[in-house]
Scaffold this motif. Structure first.
Motif, PDB file in Angstrom:
ATOM      1  N   PRO A   1       0.793  -1.228   0.000  1.00 25.31           N
ATOM      2  CA  PRO A   1       0.000   0.000   0.000  1.00 25.31           C
ATOM      3  C   PRO A   1       0.826   1.279   0.000  1.00 25.31           C
ATOM      4  O   PRO A   1       0.266   2.374  -0.110  1.00 25.31           O
TER       5      PRO A   1
ATOM      6  N   LEU B   1       3.742   4.118  -1.219  1.00 22.52           N
ATOM      7  CA  LEU B   1       4.244   4.703  -2.457  1.00 22.52           C
ATOM      8  C   LEU B   1       5.542   4.020  -2.867  1.00 22.52           C
ATOM      9  O   LEU B   1       6.347   3.603  -2.025  1.00 22.52           O
ATOM     10  N   ASP B   2       5.779   3.935  -4.161  1.00 18.98           N
ATOM     11  CA  ASP B   2       6.916   3.173  -4.684  1.00 18.98           C
ATOM     12  C   ASP B   2       8.263   3.749  -4.252  1.00 18.98           C
ATOM     13  O   ASP B   2       9.266   3.027  -4.251  1.00 18.98           O
TER      14      ASP B   2
ATOM     15  N   TRP C   1      -5.791  -0.838   3.860  1.00 17.72           N
ATOM     16  CA  TRP C   1      -4.758  -1.779   3.485  1.00 17.72           C
ATOM     17  C   TRP C   1      -5.161  -3.180   3.951  1.00 17.72           C
ATOM     18  O   TRP C   1      -6.000  -3.342   4.823  1.00 17.72           O
TER      19      TRP C   1
ATOM     20  N   ASN D   1      -0.807  10.683   3.718  1.00 22.36           N
ATOM     21  CA  ASN D   1      -0.725  10.809   2.257  1.00 22.36           C
ATOM     22  C   ASN D   1       0.706  10.936   1.758  1.00 22.36           C
ATOM     23  O   ASN D   1       0.982  10.713   0.567  1.00 22.36           O
TER      24      ASN D   1
ATOM     25  N   TYR E   1       2.929   8.914   2.473  1.00 25.46           N
ATOM     26  CA  TYR E   1       3.477   7.557   2.391  1.00 25.46           C
ATOM     27  C   TYR E   1       2.637   6.571   1.587  1.00 25.46           C
ATOM     28  O   TYR E   1       3.170   5.614   1.047  1.00 25.46           O
ATOM     29  N   PHE E   2       1.317   6.791   1.496  1.00 29.84           N
ATOM     30  CA  PHE E   2       0.445   5.751   0.965  1.00 29.84           C
ATOM     31  C   PHE E   2      -0.083   6.089  -0.430  1.00 29.84           C
ATOM     32  O   PHE E   2      -0.338   7.254  -0.740  1.00 29.84           O
ATOM     33  N   LYS E   3      -0.270   5.046  -1.210  1.00 31.78           N
ATOM     34  CA  LYS E   3      -0.806   5.221  -2.557  1.00 31.78           C
ATOM     35  C   LYS E   3      -2.243   5.727  -2.509  1.00 31.78           C
ATOM     36  O   LYS E   3      -2.636   6.587  -3.312  1.00 31.78           O
ATOM     37  N   GLU E   4      -3.036   5.173  -1.622  1.00 35.59           N
ATOM     38  CA  GLU E   4      -4.417   5.633  -1.497  1.00 35.59           C
ATOM     39  C   GLU E   4      -4.423   6.938  -0.705  1.00 35.59           C
ATOM     40  O   GLU E   4      -4.102   6.956   0.488  1.00 35.59           O
ATOM     41  N   GLN E   5      -4.776   8.005  -1.359  1.00 30.53           N
ATOM     42  CA  GLN E   5      -4.736   9.326  -0.751  1.00 30.53           C
ATOM     43  C   GLN E   5      -6.050   9.611  -0.008  1.00 30.53           C
ATOM     44  O   GLN E   5      -7.136   9.585  -0.596  1.00 30.53           O
TER      45      GLN E   5
END
Length: 505
Positions: free
Chosen positions: A137, A139-140, A247, A304, A306-310
């Protein structure tokens, strides 16, 4: 009001975790104890925490090695005492090169693993976030992380269970009964309480007074007891938000923000996430504390990062905020203020007043024990230390893991759905049988209010756990408020209030 006063050994002010812990410890030593709380048990700070029993990883940065070591030792003590409300949780810490260097984080985690004589919990491991599922979950750009152990706790129930144990050992627990006066007279304290519900006034003569009023500790010293103390508390506001869980997996996350504060992102009540906390100096009334929009934006931005889902503001389902009564050690940064506790024993006029400043949920048992050590010269005949190896009510399942206990409950009550067995097992542990005594089918649990809330649980909480108002049940004895619709919550409150009126009549 009766002019007759009840003579006791110890009068405890405050029904948060410290007050309930002191009352339990003292009652178990054979002292006669009364605890009074102006609102509901755990209504203040003790139900508004991050719900963790932890050593305080970030406290290492402020060289609080003794505090961290003691908290880590207590973490395992509490796991044994209440395995139904305290359980292990793994925390994933993605590394951000812009913040603390990786070697410093790994050093801190090494100390965290080894300072407290860890026996039950698994140690730290390094993660490849590009490969390990915990990184999915995120960010790359975050390729490296760490995973370590701490524990979850139902904070309000921890308070309740201490109060229940205190009462079962002879203490009297008075909720919604503020102490309206306390004065020294002839080598003892004359204490007066007044019930908010009935208006009844009671008078006690106590050999010693223990002030565990939390954010109101200094106010009690000066305004109610007419005493003085050179020590003080510093009020720091901590706010949390609750959002839908975003997640997979049971692990939690710990992320570092730009200002070097760390934010916990924890699974909560199955399908939700608890995110917090902020650390802001607070000057207002503790009763009025609430999360403001700037704090909500701060927490959302930290996630936000750190995570892909904002996350958006509309994702926030609930917020809560508490005031931490930290001992004022003169530090300017609220995050640097010590989480340690300090005692102040005032023996003026032969009537001792023990004031408790600061503290944290994880170290409440040790705080209570050391507080009683302070009072041993006053009560030389009281019993010795006993709480370290004693289960809290419902925690007698310690010899069996929780999942095995749930399976046992399912065998004992095959008519009960698994979700309800899990709910009762988590909150009441070995006391579940008392709650459903005599029931042989769902109809025997009485009215269904929605979610997992049935009339049998409500009646148990009123009879055994001092639940006097709808919110006492929905917010503190349980977290049913998160699983009922607004209409269901209103309907429950109407039923509860009508039932209370009928019972009073």
């Amino acid at each position: 009001m009766s002019n007759d006063s009840q003579v006791i050994d110890l009068f405890v002010i405050g029904g948060g975790i410290n007050g309930a812990g002191v009352a339990r410890d003292a009652a178990g030593r054979g002292l006669s104890v009364v605890l009074c709380e102006k609102d509901d048990l755990a209504e203040g700070t003790s139900s508004r925490s991050g719900k963790l029993v932890h050593g305080g990883l970030r406290y290492l940065e402020y060289y609080e090695f003794r505090l961290v070591r003691e908290a880590l030792i207590e973490r395992e003590v509490l796991m044994n005492a209440a395995p139904h409300i305290i359980w292990p949780m793994r925390f994933v810490l993605p590394h951000s090169p812009q913040d603390r260097p990786a070697w410093l984080v790994r050093l801190g985690l090494f100390l965290y693993d080894n300072l407290g004589g860890r026996r039950k919990l698994p140690g730290t491991r390094t993660l490849d976030l590009r490969r390990d599922p915990e990184g999915a979950p995120l960010l790359d750009k975050y390729s490296k992380g760490f995973e370590y152990s701490d524990c979850w706790v139902d904070d309000a129930r921890l308070v309740i269970l201490n109060a229940v144990d205190a009462a079962e050992k002879g203490a009297e627990v008075l909720t919604r009964s503020p102490c309206v006066s306390a004065r020294r007279e002839d080598g003892a304290w004359t204490v007066q309480t007044r019930s908010q519900l009935t208006g009844e006034t009671r008078i006690f003569r106590a050999r010693c007074l223990v002030n565990c009023a939390g954010p109101w500790v200094s106010d009690f010293i000066t305004r109610v007891a007419g005493a003085n103390s050179a020590r003080n508390v510093r009020l720091v506001k901590g706010s949390h938000i609750i959002v839908p869980k975003f997640w997979a997996g049971n692990n939690a996350y710990l992320v570092q923000n730009h200002d070097k504060r760390v934010i916990f992102i924890n699974p909560y009540e199955g399908d939700k996430a608890l995110i917090g906390t902020t650390d802001i100096a607070y000057e207002g009334r503790a009763e009025d504390v609430s999360a403001d929009e700037a704090e909500i934006d701060y927490l959302l931005a930290a996630v936000n990062r750190y995570f892909k889902e904002q996350l958006r503001r509309s994702d926030v389902l609930h917020t809560f905020s508490g005031v931490r009564p930290l001992f004022d050690d003169g530090q300017g940064n609220p995050s640097a203020v010590t989480r340690d506790y300090v005692f102040d024993l005032d023996q003026t006029g032969g009537a001792p007043l023990l004031n408790v400043f600061g503290g944290k949920i994880t170290t409440f048992r040790e705080l209570a024990e050391r507080g009683m050590h302070k009072l041993r010269p006053i009560f030389p005949d009281m019993g010795g230390d006993w709480t370290e190896n004693a289960p809290l009510p419902g925690g007698e399942i310690a010899n069996s893991d929780y999942e095995s206990y749930v399976n046992l409950l399912r065998e004992l009550h095959p008519w009960m759905p698994r979700a309800l067995v899990h709910h009762y097992g988590r909150l009441y542990g070995a006391r579940t049988g008392d709650l459903v005594a005599g029931a042989t089918g769902m109809a025997d649990l009485g009215r269904h209010f929605g979610g997992q809330l049935y009339e049998a649980e409500v009646r148990y909480l009123v009879a055994k756990e001092w639940a006097l108002r709808p919110d006492d049940i929905l917010f503190r004895r349980t977290k049913h408020y998160l699983h009922l619709t607004e209409a269901e919550r209103r309907a429950f409150a109407d039923w509860f209030n009508e039932s209370a009126k009928a019972h009073a009549a």
